[in-house]
Design a protein around this motif. Structure first.
Motif, PDB file in Angstrom:
ATOM      1  N   TYR A   1      38.710  34.924  44.460  1.00  0.00           N
ATOM      2  CA  TYR A   1      39.263  35.669  43.324  1.00  0.00           C
ATOM      3  C   TYR A   1      40.768  35.869  43.485  1.00  0.00           C
ATOM      4  O   TYR A   1      41.546  35.694  42.539  1.00  0.00           O
ATOM      5  N   LEU A   2      41.212  36.224  44.694  1.00  0.00           N
ATOM      6  CA  LEU A   2      42.638  36.452  44.939  1.00  0.00           C
ATOM      7  C   LEU A   2      43.431  35.159  44.813  1.00  0.00           C
ATOM      8  O   LEU A   2      44.587  35.186  44.377  1.00  0.00           O
TER       9      LEU A   2
ATOM     10  N   MET B   1      44.337  34.811  41.331  1.00  0.00           N
ATOM     11  CA  MET B   1      45.010  35.964  40.742  1.00  0.00           C
ATOM     12  C   MET B   1      46.279  35.610  39.953  1.00  0.00           C
ATOM     13  O   MET B   1      46.550  36.230  38.920  1.00  0.00           O
ATOM     14  N   PRO B   2      47.097  34.627  40.390  1.00  0.00           N
ATOM     15  CA  PRO B   2      48.286  34.294  39.584  1.00  0.00           C
ATOM     16  C   PRO B   2      47.955  33.911  38.145  1.00  0.00           C
ATOM     17  O   PRO B   2      48.669  34.311  37.210  1.00  0.00           O
TER      18      PRO B   2
ATOM     19  N   ILE C   1      45.305  34.904  36.425  1.00  0.00           N
ATOM     20  CA  ILE C   1      44.862  36.127  35.753  1.00  0.00           C
ATOM     21  C   ILE C   1      46.054  37.024  35.445  1.00  0.00           C
ATOM     22  O   ILE C   1      46.139  37.643  34.369  1.00  0.00           O
ATOM     23  N   LEU C   2      47.007  37.097  36.377  1.00  0.00           N
ATOM     24  CA  LEU C   2      48.217  37.900  36.177  1.00  0.00           C
ATOM     25  C   LEU C   2      48.974  37.421  34.940  1.00  0.00           C
ATOM     26  O   LEU C   2      49.353  38.223  34.073  1.00  0.00           O
ATOM     27  N   LEU C   3      49.188  36.099  34.835  1.00  0.00           N
ATOM     28  CA  LEU C   3      49.936  35.567  33.695  1.00  0.00           C
ATOM     29  C   LEU C   3      49.178  35.793  32.391  1.00  0.00           C
ATOM     30  O   LEU C   3      49.781  36.088  31.357  1.00  0.00           O
ATOM     31  N   TYR C   4      47.844  35.656  32.441  1.00  0.00           N
ATOM     32  CA  TYR C   4      47.062  35.907  31.230  1.00  0.00           C
ATOM     33  C   TYR C   4      47.222  37.353  30.762  1.00  0.00           C
ATOM     34  O   TYR C   4      47.372  37.628  29.576  1.00  0.00           O
ATOM     35  N   ASN C   5      47.198  38.293  31.706  1.00  0.00           N
ATOM     36  CA  ASN C   5      47.358  39.704  31.350  1.00  0.00           C
ATOM     37  C   ASN C   5      48.726  39.968  30.733  1.00  0.00           C
ATOM     38  O   ASN C   5      48.856  40.756  29.792  1.00  0.00           O
ATOM     39  N   PHE C   6      49.760  39.315  31.279  1.00  0.00           N
ATOM     40  CA  PHE C   6      51.092  39.462  30.693  1.00  0.00           C
ATOM     41  C   PHE C   6      51.123  38.908  29.273  1.00  0.00           C
ATOM     42  O   PHE C   6      51.731  39.489  28.372  1.00  0.00           O
TER      43      PHE C   6
ATOM     44  N   GLY D   1      51.534  51.835  38.742  1.00  0.00           N
ATOM     45  CA  GLY D   1      50.827  51.126  39.806  1.00  0.00           C
ATOM     46  C   GLY D   1      50.303  52.074  40.874  1.00  0.00           C
ATOM     47  O   GLY D   1      49.179  51.923  41.357  1.00  0.00           O
TER      48      GLY D   1
ATOM     49  N   SER E   1      47.250  53.845  39.580  1.00  0.00           N
ATOM     50  CA  SER E   1      46.052  52.996  39.666  1.00  0.00           C
ATOM     51  C   SER E   1      45.575  52.871  41.106  1.00  0.00           C
ATOM     52  O   SER E   1      44.374  52.836  41.367  1.00  0.00           O
TER      53      SER E   1
END
Length: 203
Positions: free
Chosen positions: A13-14, A17-18, A20-25, A115, A118
């Protein structure tokens, strides 16, 4: 019993993560201009893909947590490509990504406190999870299932917070402070009603 599986899942998963990070942005960018439909459509597609790929990896390929984690990461990658090729005016251009120090300073002033907030929430969950883990794998499984249901109510609550952030940000930028206050009151009221309904449904 579950530590080796949890460790493998977390590592895979980690690694993804990049993406997923870009998708969230990307989703945040759409929401900031008032477009919540594209992120919603992306999440619907992601959910369907995730379930189908989970079934394929686990039931057909006989993978365990590797299959579930890989499906999650692949969903994010597929959706990221879709959003990067969007025909809208706003989209991510990977080659244009660079650090702008003035923007980074402003982002950190807002992002770091959020952050830390969270992280505190996550640390408290780890303490609770440690106590649950001491009761055995059956209790852990029950807690995990309950947490998945709890997330349904939480995301209803959180969605109004995101909407409030978008509207307040736009009106604050236009220096319309009265509209910021009105937005806060309305979203809190609507959020309360929707959250109570979601909790009742989950219970």
């Amino acid at each position: 019993d579950v530590l080796p599986f949890a460790l493998r899942y977390l590592r895979i998963y980690l690694l993804g993560m990049p993406a997923i990070l870009l998708y969230n942005f990307e989703a945040a960018i759409f929401r900031s201009v008032g477009d919540t439909k594209v992120p919603l459509q992306a999440l619907i597609v992601s959910g369907i893909l995730n379930v189908l790929m989970n079934l394929f990896f686990v039931a057909v390929l006989h993978m365990t947590v590797e299959g579930v984690a890989t499906a999650t990461v692949l969903s994010a990658v597929i959706l990221l490509r879709r959003l990067m090729r969007s025909d809208l005016d706003i989209r991510v251009e990977p080659r244009a990504l660079r650090i702008h120090t003035d923007c980074m300073g402003r982002i950190l002033r807002i992002g770091l406190p959020a952050g830390i907030q969270s992280a505190v929430f996550s640390v408290s969950n780890i303490v609770i999870q440690a106590a649950i883990n001491s009761l055995g794998t059956v209790v852990m499984a029950g807690s995990s299932a309950a947490f998945s249901l709890e997330l349904m109510a939480y995301y209803v609550l959180n969605s109004f917070g995101q909407a409030c952030t978008t509207f307040v940000g736009q009106n604050y930028g236009a220096w319309k402070l009265e509209r910021c206050k009105r937005t806060l009151v309305l979203t809190v009221a609507e959020d309360t009603i929707a959250t109570v309904a979601a909790i009742a449904l989950v219970l």
